[in-house]
Design a protein around this motif. Structure first.
Motif, mmCIF file in Angstrom:
data_model
loop_
_atom_site.group_PDB
_atom_site.id
_atom_site.type_symbol
_atom_site.label_atom_id
_atom_site.label_comp_id
_atom_site.label_asym_id
_atom_site.label_seq_id
_atom_site.Cartn_x
_atom_site.Cartn_y
_atom_site.Cartn_z
ATOM 1 N N UNK A 165 46.989 113.972 -47.680
ATOM 2 C CA UNK A 165 45.747 113.806 -46.930
ATOM 3 C C UNK A 165 44.809 112.853 -47.664
ATOM 4 N N UNK A 166 44.644 113.052 -48.941
ATOM 5 C CA UNK A 166 43.739 112.205 -49.709
ATOM 6 C C UNK A 166 44.254 110.771 -49.804
ATOM 7 N N UNK A 167 45.580 110.598 -49.838
ATOM 8 C CA UNK A 167 46.141 109.241 -49.857
ATOM 9 C C UNK A 167 45.846 108.522 -48.540
ATOM 10 N N UNK A 168 45.908 109.261 -47.429
ATOM 11 C CA UNK A 168 45.618 108.666 -46.123
ATOM 12 C C UNK A 168 44.143 108.300 -46.022
ATOM 13 N N UNK A 169 43.277 109.167 -46.487
ATOM 14 C CA UNK A 169 41.845 108.862 -46.413
ATOM 15 C C UNK A 169 41.496 107.663 -47.283
ATOM 16 N N UNK A 170 42.151 107.536 -48.427
ATOM 17 C CA UNK A 170 41.906 106.383 -49.291
ATOM 18 C C UNK A 170 42.395 105.099 -48.624
ATOM 19 N N UNK A 174 40.045 101.742 -47.547
ATOM 20 C CA UNK A 174 40.359 100.345 -47.849
ATOM 21 C C UNK A 174 40.385 99.515 -46.567
ATOM 22 N N UNK A 175 40.919 100.098 -45.484
ATOM 23 C CA UNK A 175 40.908 99.413 -44.195
ATOM 24 C C UNK A 175 39.472 99.138 -43.764
ATOM 25 N N UNK A 176 38.608 100.144 -43.875
ATOM 26 C CA UNK A 176 37.209 99.980 -43.476
ATOM 27 C C UNK A 176 36.533 98.871 -44.264
ATOM 28 N N UNK A 177 36.862 98.784 -45.543
ATOM 29 C CA UNK A 177 36.279 97.738 -46.377
ATOM 30 C C UNK A 177 36.798 96.358 -45.976
#
Length: 436
Positions: A165-170, A174-177
Motif C-alpha cells: 500500500x505504501x509503495x503504491x501511494x509513493x 511521484x506521478x502527482x509531482x
C-alpha cells in the motif's frame, strides 16, 4: 455541520477499467443506507444465498453495461447523510470512453481515483501504475479538480499488505509531482467489495490512522475558486421579447450567470463590442430580484437599448476579459478521426459558436512516460495535447485556471457534427493572423 449548511459535494470515480469504481459506489450507497427498499432487498437476497452482492449493478444503467460488465456512460447518483448532500458521477475506466470521464470531471469538486492493488506491477524497483490512472490524473489536473482521494482498492486480495500500500501511494505521489498536480491528495486503503474503510474503519488496517471514505467525503472542503468572487460573466443565451412589434417593449437577456454577482444599477459592458449600460432589472425563476450570484439562471434588462444577441457576453464594467481570437489550449481528443489542421472545425464557447483553425500542435503528452512529444503531427483518440488556435470571431474568454466558465470549450467537426475534443484555454497567443 448539518445537511442544510454543508455545501453540496460533487465527486467522481476515476481510474482504469475493473478497478472497482461501480462496486465502490454501490457499496457506499448500501453501507450508508441510502438505497431504495427494493434495491436493498435484492442485495440481501443475494447475500442470503451465500453469493457476493453485485454492488456494481446499482449504477450500471445501460443493458450493454450489465452484459459486458463495464461502465460506458456517466451514471449520476444523489444521496445525503445528516452532514452533507452528494452527487456522484460514476465515470468509465475504459480508454475508449475517456470523453465520458472528462464530462463527469468537468463539474466535480473532488475525485476518487481508484487503484487496483492487484494490477500494479511490483516487478521493478518502483511500482508501475496503469496508463488510465495516469491519463485520468492528468485530465483532473487540466480541469483543476481541487481534491483527489486515491483509494487503493482490493487490498483484501493482498492480505492488506501495508508495505505494498505504501509503495503504491509513493508511486502516486511521484506521478502527482511529474504532472504538476496542485490538488489536495488523500490516500486510503480499501476493499470496495468487502466494505473495508468505506463507512467505518476496518479492523484489517490497524496501521491506517485516517478517516474512512464516507467520513472523509463528509468533511472534504469545497476549495475550488469561488465563482461568485470573480467579475460578473453572463453569456447571453436568448433574447426575450413580449411583443416584437412594439418599439418600447420589454427586452430581456436570458442565460446563466457563470461568475460574479449582479445587482440592479451595476455598470456592465457587452462583449465583444464593449458597449456599456447599467442593469435595470433582474429576474430569476421566482420573479423579480435586486441581486443574483454565480450559478443562477436569470433574465436581465438594461437601461439602454443595445444590439445584443445570443453569443454576446455581458460582463462587469471592470472585467479584465478582452475579446481575443488567438489562443493556446489543452485539448483532450475524443474522435476516432485524428486532428487534421486542414479540416474545418467549429468551436463552441459558452453560448457562442464560431469557426476555428488549429494553427499548430505544440506537443502531445505520452501518458506512459509522462513526457512531451514535441514533434507530434496529430492528435489521436484519447490523446492530450497543447495546441495553438485562432477563431473566426473574437471570444470573451479567459484562462481556464482563472475562470473555468470562460476558459472551457468544445470542438465540433463541421462535416460530421461530432464533438471531437474538449479544450481548456491556457493563455493568449501572438501568432501571425490567418484567414479561415
Amino acid at each position: 455541520m448539518t445537511a442544510t449548511t454543508a455545501p453540496l459535494l460533487r465527486f467522481i470515480t476515476a481510474g482504469s477499467v475493473d478497478d472497482g469504481k461501480s462496486t465502490l459506489i454501490g457499496r457506499l450507497l448500501y453501507d450508508s443506507k441510502t438505497l431504495l427498499t427494493d434495491q436493498i432487498a435484492k442485495l440481501n437476497q443475494t447475500a442470503a444465498k451465500g453469493e457476493t452482492p453485485d454492488f456494481a449493478s446499482l449504477t450500471d444503467g445501460l443493458a450493454a453495461e450489465r452484459e459486458q460488465g463495464i461502465t460506458i456512460d456517466v451514471a449520476y447518483r444523489y444521496f445525503a447523510t445528516p452532514k452533507r448532500k452528494f452527487i456522484i458521477a460514476d465515470t468509465p475506466g475504459h480508454e475508449q470512453y475517456t470523453r465520458n470521464m472528462v464530462t463527469g470531471a468537468s463539474t466535480a469538486d473532488a475525485a476518487i481515483v481508484l487503484v487496483d492493488a492487484t494490477r500494479v506491477d511490483f516487478s521493478s524497483a518502483e511500482p508501475v501504475l496503469l496508463p488510465q490512472t495516469k491519463r485520468h490524473s492528468a485530465i483532473l489536473k487540466l480541469l483543476g479538480c481541487p481534491g483527489i482521494i486515491v483509494a487503493v482498492n482490493k487490498l483484501d486480495l493482498l492480505g492488506f499488505d501495508q508495505a505494498k500500500y505504501e509503495a503504491i501511494t509513493e508511486a502516486y505521489r511521484k506521478l502527482a509531482q511529474q504532472i504538476g498536480l496542485t490538488a489536495k491528495v488523500y490516500f486510503l486503503p480499501i476493499s470496495a467489495l468487502q466494505g473495508d474503510n468505506i463507512v467505518e474503519a476496518s479492523a484489517q488496517t490497524p496501521w491506517y490512522q485516517g478517516l474512512p471514505l464516507l467520513p472523509l467525503l463528509e468533511t472534504l472542503p469545497v476549495s475550488r475558486n469561488d465563482a461568485a468572487e470573480l467579475p460578473a460573466h453572463f453569456p447571453v443565451q436568448r433574447v426575450a421579447r413580449q411583443d416584437g412589434s412594439s418599439s418600447d417593449d420589454f427586452r430581456g437577456y436570458q442565460g446563466r450567470l457563470e461568475a460574479g454577482r449582479l445587482k440592479t444599477g451595476d455598470a456592465v459592458k457587452v462583449l465583444p463590442g464593449g458597449r456599456t449600460a447599467k442593469i435595470a432589472e433582474i429576474y430569476n425563476p421566482n420573479g423579480k430580484t435586486d441581486a443574483a450570484e454565480a450559478g443562477e439562471v436569470l433574465t436581465v434588462t438594461l437601461d439602454t437599448d443595445l444590439d445584443i444577441s445570443r453569443g454576446n457576453t455581458i460582463v462587469a464594467a471592470d472585467s479584465p476579459i478582452a475579446p481575443e481570437q488567438q489562443f493556446q489550449a489543452a485539448l483532450c481528443w475524443f474522435d476516432e478521426t485524428p486532428l487534421n489542421p486542414r479540416r474545418k472545425y467549429l468551436l463552441k464557447h459558452t453560448t457562442q459558436t464560431t469557426a476555428v483553425k488549429i494553427s499548430g500542435i505544440e506537443y502531445v503528452w505520452d501518458v506512459n512516460t509522462l513526457s512531451r512529444m514535441q514533434s507530434a503531427a496529430e492528435l489521436k483518440l484519447n490523446d492530450i495535447g497543447h495546441v495553438s488556435l485562432k477563431t473566426q470571431q473574437p471570444l470573451a474568454a479567459a484562462p481556464y485556471a482563472q475562470n473555468p466558465a470562460a476558459g472551457a470549450f468544445i470542438l465540433i467537426d463541421e462535416a460530421t457534427n461530432h464533438t471531437v475534443a474538449a479544450g481548456m484555454i491556457r493563455s493568449g497567443d501572438t501568432a501571425d493572423s490567418f484567414e479561415i
